[in-house]
Design an enzyme around this catalytic site. Structure first.
Site, short mmCIF file in Angstrom:
data_model
loop_
_atom_site.label_atom_id
_atom_site.label_comp_id
_atom_site.label_asym_id
_atom_site.label_seq_id
_atom_site.Cartn_x
_atom_site.Cartn_y
_atom_site.Cartn_z
N ARG A 72 -25.32 11.80 18.24
CA ARG A 72 -25.11 10.41 17.88
C ARG A 72 -23.87 9.87 18.42
O ARG A 72 -23.09 10.57 18.83
CB ARG A 72 -25.20 10.32 16.29
N ASP A 96 0.42 1.52 9.69
CA ASP A 96 0.19 0.72 10.73
C ASP A 96 1.32 0.94 11.96
O ASP A 96 1.34 0.52 13.13
CB ASP A 96 -0.15 -0.65 10.61
N ARG A 108 -4.28 7.30 3.38
CA ARG A 108 -2.99 7.47 2.48
C ARG A 108 -2.82 8.29 1.56
O ARG A 108 -1.58 8.49 0.92
CB ARG A 108 -3.35 6.00 1.63
N THR A 157 4.96 1.86 6.70
CA THR A 157 3.33 1.31 6.70
C THR A 157 2.70 2.48 7.78
O THR A 157 3.37 2.72 8.58
CB THR A 157 3.42 -0.06 7.23
N GLY A 202 0.74 -1.24 -0.16
CA GLY A 202 -0.11 -0.13 0.28
C GLY A 202 1.00 1.32 0.01
O GLY A 202 1.84 1.37 0.58
N GLU A 244 -9.19 -1.51 11.79
CA GLU A 244 -10.13 -2.44 10.98
C GLU A 244 -9.95 -4.07 11.30
O GLU A 244 -10.64 -4.88 10.80
CB GLU A 244 -9.71 -1.98 9.55
N GLY A 278 -5.25 -0.90 10.29
CA GLY A 278 -4.84 -1.45 11.39
C GLY A 278 -5.03 -3.07 11.51
O GLY A 278 -5.84 -3.34 12.16
N ARG A 279 -4.59 -3.57 10.49
CA ARG A 279 -4.94 -5.21 10.45
C ARG A 279 -4.62 -5.97 11.60
O ARG A 279 -5.39 -6.57 12.19
CB ARG A 279 -4.16 -5.68 9.17
#
Length: 384
Positions: A191, A156, A304, A154, A10, A252, A199-200
């Protein structure tokens, strides 16, 4: 000296700054630089017996061609998630299919082809910029006799062996700005605001965003959560807020206790499916549990896109500069790194030796789903 360079995985803000630094430092020494297009797909698509006929998959990089690229995000070399050591035979050009044996599962190891391309182009050292996957293959090439240098990137911030990866600061900076803007609508309509971020496996970007934006709750990939507990906490937060709204940040890769990561589509060459949807799942579930209206926002590719911030400009430029300095000293097979606030190096294969994750005990409250920094003194700039 002839350098090759590529960007894989990515894209993140700062890649162009690293490319520019490598090119300028190389040319200052009278060297030349060839950029491979689309990550590892570049050498795969190059025919070592017809390098001119496959020149579209490469580009010569000069100080003039990279003069202004550091002002924008993305990568001028483009990127892909190609993994030459395990690539579908159907994705290979004919000249590779003819010379590379197929495996029973339909995949091919095209590493011998990549090595032949490096030799045919007379590339002395290949600089790879990427995350775990891109760099692990670069380390494999080095072990096979093709000298490489690795630059970690990355959002992350999860490459093992370095405290910092290109792209992380811009990701957190941009997310904090967007969360602040989203508060106006969440407050206007009273709300729950659910913000999903990248963030895998590592929740550092979500943790940083939650910590700096003072979000009420933050869900990270490392700690499973209970939906009923989350509903209780957010309802309490909303009631305590004079504007009658609440904010929850979620990685995520976060998942419910006993559940699984939400992913979709086919796995890429490294076995990763696309993540995304946990924010929507949480919002629907919380609506059912509380009756409160939800505002769900996936920041996704907005983090990104666009130019890098000053930190990512600095680190990217310094990593690129350091890589060439080390090559000039005759050193290869290294990954650029920052440890304890200092620029240093690690072995190229360091990214395969462990995992870089949130230190939950020192940085997170798993009972209340929020950042909790136990100690600041003695930690690095990014609280690693």
């Amino acid at each position: 000296m002839h350098l090759g360079i590529l960007t894989g995985g990515g894209d993140v803000p700062g890649l162009n700054s690293a490319i520019k630094a490598v090119v300028n430092e190389a040319y200052a020494r009278g060297w030349t630089v060839t950029g491979f297009r689309c990550g590892w797909a570049g050498p795969v698509e190059t025919d070592p017996l017809d390098v001119e006929g496959t020149a579209a998959h490469r580009r010569e990089l000069t100080p003039e061609s990279v003069r202004s690229i550091n002002r924008s995000g993305g990568t001028i070399l483009h990127s892909s998630r190609t993994r030459p050591s395990r690539i579908k035979a159907s994705q290979l050009p004919d000249f590779v299919k003819k010379t590379t044996p197929h495996k029973d599962d339909g995949y091919v190891d095209a590493t011998d082809h990549v090595l032949a391309v490096i030799e045919a182009l007379k590339i002395d050292v290949l600089v790879a910029i990427g995350g775990d996957d891109t760099l692990s293959y670069a380390a494999e090439l080095h072990e096979r006799g093709a000298p490489t240098m690795c630059i970690p990137k990355t959002m992350d911030n999860d490459v093992f062996g370095t405290d910092y990866c290109i792209g992380f600061s811009t990701c957190v900076t941009r997310s904090v700005e967007m969360i602040a803007n989203l508060r106006t609508t969440a407050g206007s309509h009273e709300r729950f605001l659910i913000v999903e971020m990248f963030g895998r496996n590592c929740g550092m970007s979500a943790l940083g965003a939650g910590y700096l934006s003072d979000a009420d709750r933050t869900l990270i990939a490392e700690v499973p959560f209970e939906m009923e507990r989350l509903a209780e906490l957010l309802s309490r937060d909303r009631a305590a807020n004079p504007s009658n709204y609440t904010v929850c940040i979620v990685s995520e890769g976060a998942m419910e206790s006993g559940g699984r990561i939400i992913e979709k589509g086919e796995a890429d060459a490294y076995g990763h499916k696309k993540l995304g949807g946990i924010g929507e799942h949480i919002g629907v579930s919380l609506k059912d549990l509380t009756g409160t209206d939800m505002m769900i926002q996936n920041l996704g590719y907005l983090l990104r896109s666009g130019p890098p911030d000053a930190v990512d400009l600095t680190v990217a430029k310094n990593f690129g500069t350091m890589a060439v300095h080390l090559i000039d000293e005759g050193r290869t097979g290294l990954m650029m790194s920052i440890r304890d606030g200092h620029y240093t190096t690690q072995p190229a294969n360091i990214s395969t030796q462990g995992e870089h994750r949130v230190n939950v005990a020192a940085m997170y409250d798993p009972e209340n789903y929020r950042p909790k920094i136990s100690k600041v003194e003695g930690t690095t700039l990014y609280l690693r």
